[in-house]
Scaffold this motif. Structure first.
Motif, PDB file in Angstrom:
ATOM      1  N   GLN A   1       0.842  -1.202   0.000  1.00 20.11           N
ATOM      2  CA  GLN A   1       0.000   0.000   0.000  1.00 20.11           C
ATOM      3  C   GLN A   1       0.874   1.249   0.000  1.00 20.11           C
ATOM      4  O   GLN A   1       0.603   2.204  -0.727  1.00 20.11           O
ATOM      5  CB  GLN A   1      -0.936  -0.007   1.214  1.00 20.11           C
ATOM      6  CG  GLN A   1      -1.772   1.236   1.365  1.00 20.11           C
ATOM      7  CD  GLN A   1      -2.870   1.362   0.345  1.00 20.11           C
ATOM      8  OE1 GLN A   1      -3.203   0.424  -0.361  1.00 20.11           O
ATOM      9  NE2 GLN A   1      -3.445   2.531   0.258  1.00 20.11           N
ATOM     10  N   MET A   2       1.920   1.257   0.801  1.00 22.47           N
ATOM     11  CA  MET A   2       2.821   2.407   0.854  1.00 22.47           C
ATOM     12  C   MET A   2       3.524   2.610  -0.486  1.00 22.47           C
ATOM     13  O   MET A   2       3.655   3.742  -0.964  1.00 22.47           O
ATOM     14  CB  MET A   2       3.850   2.236   1.979  1.00 22.47           C
ATOM     15  CG  MET A   2       4.767   3.427   2.151  1.00 22.47           C
ATOM     16  SD  MET A   2       3.930   4.994   2.449  1.00 22.47           S
ATOM     17  CE  MET A   2       3.303   4.742   4.074  1.00 22.47           C
ATOM     18  N   LYS A   3       3.943   1.525  -1.105  1.00 23.65           N
ATOM     19  CA  LYS A   3       4.592   1.616  -2.418  1.00 23.65           C
ATOM     20  C   LYS A   3       3.625   2.203  -3.439  1.00 23.65           C
ATOM     21  O   LYS A   3       3.990   3.076  -4.228  1.00 23.65           O
ATOM     22  CB  LYS A   3       5.076   0.238  -2.867  1.00 23.65           C
ATOM     23  CG  LYS A   3       5.804   0.269  -4.188  1.00 23.65           C
ATOM     24  CD  LYS A   3       6.319  -1.101  -4.587  1.00 23.65           C
ATOM     25  CE  LYS A   3       7.094  -0.952  -5.885  1.00 23.65           C
ATOM     26  NZ  LYS A   3       6.886  -1.984  -6.814  1.00 23.65           N
ATOM     27  N   SER A   4       2.385   1.731  -3.423  1.00 20.73           N
ATOM     28  CA  SER A   4       1.360   2.240  -4.341  1.00 20.73           C
ATOM     29  C   SER A   4       1.134   3.734  -4.122  1.00 20.73           C
ATOM     30  O   SER A   4       1.021   4.509  -5.069  1.00 20.73           O
ATOM     31  CB  SER A   4       0.059   1.465  -4.131  1.00 20.73           C
ATOM     32  OG  SER A   4      -0.985   2.023  -4.863  1.00 20.73           O
ATOM     33  N   CYS A   5       1.104   4.150  -2.865  1.00 20.18           N
ATOM     34  CA  CYS A   5       0.911   5.556  -2.521  1.00 20.18           C
ATOM     35  C   CYS A   5       2.079   6.405  -3.033  1.00 20.18           C
ATOM     36  O   CYS A   5       1.875   7.476  -3.612  1.00 20.18           O
ATOM     37  CB  CYS A   5       0.769   5.700  -1.011  1.00 20.18           C
ATOM     38  SG  CYS A   5       0.515   7.384  -0.447  1.00 20.18           S
ATOM     39  N   MET A   6       3.280   5.946  -2.839  1.00 19.78           N
ATOM     40  CA  MET A   6       4.463   6.686  -3.290  1.00 19.78           C
ATOM     41  C   MET A   6       4.482   6.795  -4.818  1.00 19.78           C
ATOM     42  O   MET A   6       4.814   7.856  -5.359  1.00 19.78           O
ATOM     43  CB  MET A   6       5.742   6.025  -2.777  1.00 19.78           C
ATOM     44  CG  MET A   6       5.850   5.987  -1.260  1.00 19.78           C
ATOM     45  SD  MET A   6       5.702   7.600  -0.486  1.00 19.78           S
ATOM     46  CE  MET A   6       7.295   8.274  -0.828  1.00 19.78           C
ATOM     47  N   GLU A   7       4.112   5.721  -5.518  1.00 25.09           N
ATOM     48  CA  GLU A   7       4.055   5.748  -6.982  1.00 25.09           C
ATOM     49  C   GLU A   7       2.985   6.722  -7.459  1.00 25.09           C
ATOM     50  O   GLU A   7       3.187   7.465  -8.424  1.00 25.09           O
ATOM     51  CB  GLU A   7       3.797   4.343  -7.531  1.00 25.09           C
ATOM     52  CG  GLU A   7       4.980   3.421  -7.372  1.00 25.09           C
ATOM     53  CD  GLU A   7       4.661   1.965  -7.682  1.00 25.09           C
ATOM     54  OE1 GLU A   7       3.468   1.620  -7.891  1.00 25.09           O
ATOM     55  OE2 GLU A   7       5.615   1.156  -7.714  1.00 25.09           O
ATOM     56  N   TRP A   8       1.825   6.731  -6.784  1.00 28.85           N
ATOM     57  CA  TRP A   8       0.743   7.651  -7.119  1.00 28.85           C
ATOM     58  C   TRP A   8       1.209   9.093  -6.950  1.00 28.85           C
ATOM     59  O   TRP A   8       0.987   9.933  -7.831  1.00 28.85           O
ATOM     60  CB  TRP A   8      -0.456   7.349  -6.220  1.00 28.85           C
ATOM     61  CG  TRP A   8      -1.542   8.364  -6.269  1.00 28.85           C
ATOM     62  CD1 TRP A   8      -2.544   8.462  -7.207  1.00 28.85           C
ATOM     63  CD2 TRP A   8      -1.751   9.434  -5.348  1.00 28.85           C
ATOM     64  NE1 TRP A   8      -3.356   9.523  -6.904  1.00 28.85           N
ATOM     65  CE2 TRP A   8      -2.895  10.141  -5.768  1.00 28.85           C
ATOM     66  CE3 TRP A   8      -1.090   9.850  -4.202  1.00 28.85           C
ATOM     67  CZ2 TRP A   8      -3.380  11.243  -5.086  1.00 28.85           C
ATOM     68  CZ3 TRP A   8      -1.572  10.949  -3.526  1.00 28.85           C
ATOM     69  CH2 TRP A   8      -2.696  11.636  -3.972  1.00 28.85           C
ATOM     70  N   MET A   9       1.864   9.394  -5.823  1.00 30.36           N
ATOM     71  CA  MET A   9       2.349  10.757  -5.589  1.00 30.36           C
ATOM     72  C   MET A   9       3.376  11.172  -6.627  1.00 30.36           C
ATOM     73  O   MET A   9       3.321  12.273  -7.158  1.00 30.36           O
ATOM     74  CB  MET A   9       2.949  10.888  -4.176  1.00 30.36           C
ATOM     75  CG  MET A   9       1.908  11.039  -3.107  1.00 30.36           C
ATOM     76  SD  MET A   9       2.582  11.591  -1.532  1.00 30.36           S
ATOM     77  CE  MET A   9       3.327  10.091  -0.934  1.00 30.36           C
ATOM     78  N   GLN A  10       4.303  10.267  -6.941  1.00 27.38           N
ATOM     79  CA  GLN A  10       5.333  10.611  -7.907  1.00 27.38           C
ATOM     80  C   GLN A  10       4.735  10.851  -9.289  1.00 27.38           C
ATOM     81  O   GLN A  10       5.102  11.811  -9.968  1.00 27.38           O
ATOM     82  CB  GLN A  10       6.409   9.512  -7.974  1.00 27.38           C
ATOM     83  CG  GLN A  10       7.632   9.926  -8.771  1.00 27.38           C
ATOM     84  CD  GLN A  10       8.310  11.159  -8.177  1.00 27.38           C
ATOM     85  OE1 GLN A  10       8.635  11.205  -7.002  1.00 27.38           O
ATOM     86  NE2 GLN A  10       8.511  12.178  -8.997  1.00 27.38           N
ATOM     87  N   SER A  11       3.797  10.000  -9.707  1.00 25.76           N
ATOM     88  CA  SER A  11       3.197  10.197 -11.033  1.00 25.76           C
ATOM     89  C   SER A  11       2.396  11.496 -11.069  1.00 25.76           C
ATOM     90  O   SER A  11       2.426  12.215 -12.068  1.00 25.76           O
ATOM     91  CB  SER A  11       2.332   9.001 -11.444  1.00 25.76           C
ATOM     92  OG  SER A  11       1.150   8.930 -10.680  1.00 25.76           O
ATOM     93  N   GLY A  12       1.694  11.811  -9.985  1.00 21.23           N
ATOM     94  CA  GLY A  12       0.941  13.062  -9.932  1.00 21.23           C
ATOM     95  C   GLY A  12       1.844  14.277 -10.008  1.00 21.23           C
ATOM     96  O   GLY A  12       1.527  15.269 -10.670  1.00 21.23           O
TER      97      GLY A  12
ATOM     98  N   ASP B   1       4.973  14.277 -11.328  1.00 20.86           N
ATOM     99  CA  ASP B   1       5.600  14.259 -12.651  1.00 20.86           C
ATOM    100  C   ASP B   1       4.656  14.781 -13.730  1.00 20.86           C
ATOM    101  O   ASP B   1       5.079  15.489 -14.646  1.00 20.86           O
ATOM    102  CB  ASP B   1       6.056  12.846 -13.029  1.00 20.86           C
ATOM    103  CG  ASP B   1       7.219  12.346 -12.188  1.00 20.86           C
ATOM    104  OD1 ASP B   1       7.847  13.169 -11.465  1.00 20.86           O
ATOM    105  OD2 ASP B   1       7.494  11.131 -12.225  1.00 20.86           O
ATOM    106  N   GLU B   2       3.377  14.433 -13.628  1.00 19.58           N
ATOM    107  CA  GLU B   2       2.382  14.849 -14.621  1.00 19.58           C
ATOM    108  C   GLU B   2       1.840  16.251 -14.337  1.00 19.58           C
ATOM    109  O   GLU B   2       1.135  16.824 -15.164  1.00 19.58           O
ATOM    110  CB  GLU B   2       1.244  13.837 -14.666  1.00 19.58           C
ATOM    111  CG  GLU B   2       1.698  12.470 -15.153  1.00 19.58           C
ATOM    112  CD  GLU B   2       0.657  11.379 -14.947  1.00 19.58           C
ATOM    113  OE1 GLU B   2      -0.540  11.706 -14.813  1.00 19.58           O
ATOM    114  OE2 GLU B   2       1.056  10.198 -14.917  1.00 19.58           O
TER     115      GLU B   2
END
Length: 115
Positions: A26-37, A39-40
């Motif tokens: 869940q934490m990994k998913s959250c970090m990926e979501w934040m980074q993509s947001g 970056d985009e």
């Protein structure tokens, strides 16, 4: 571009029990979501979960303990995003809802007052 607030509702009272492995995923998913947001360029503030305690200050200066909404409607967290319109913000909310663990996300445009 307009700014929108996501109000994460539901699933506040009894968060799902997770194993350490599930919490890590869940934490990994959250970090990926934040980074993509970031970056985009649409994620302005990832927000935070909210605790259950609250109060309401009324115009007559009285303070009432809260929250008052039904438990299924409690606001569990918020996020601030930028999008061209409400429809685009709703698409971003779809990307956010699983990561947030919310029962639903209310999408509200932030008024552009005096800017």
């Amino acid at each position: 571009m307009a700014k929108f607030m996501f109000l994460q509702r539901g699933n506040c009272d009894n968060p799902p029990k997770m194993t350490p492995e599930q919490m890590e995923a869940q934490m990994k998913s959250c970090m990926e979501w934040m980074q993509s947001g970031k970056d985009e360029g649409w994620l302005l503030d990832p927000g935070a979960p909210l605790s259950g305690s609250s109060a309401v200050v009324k115009s007559d200066m009285t303070v009432l303990d809260g929250p008052f909404a039904e438990s299924k409607e409690l606001v569990g967290g918020y996020t601030i995003v930028e999008a061209p319109d409400l429809a685009a913000a709703c698409e971003l909310a779809k990307r956010t809802i699983k990561m947030a663990g919310a029962g639903k996300i209310e999408v509200r445009e932030i008024a552009n007052v005096g800017q």
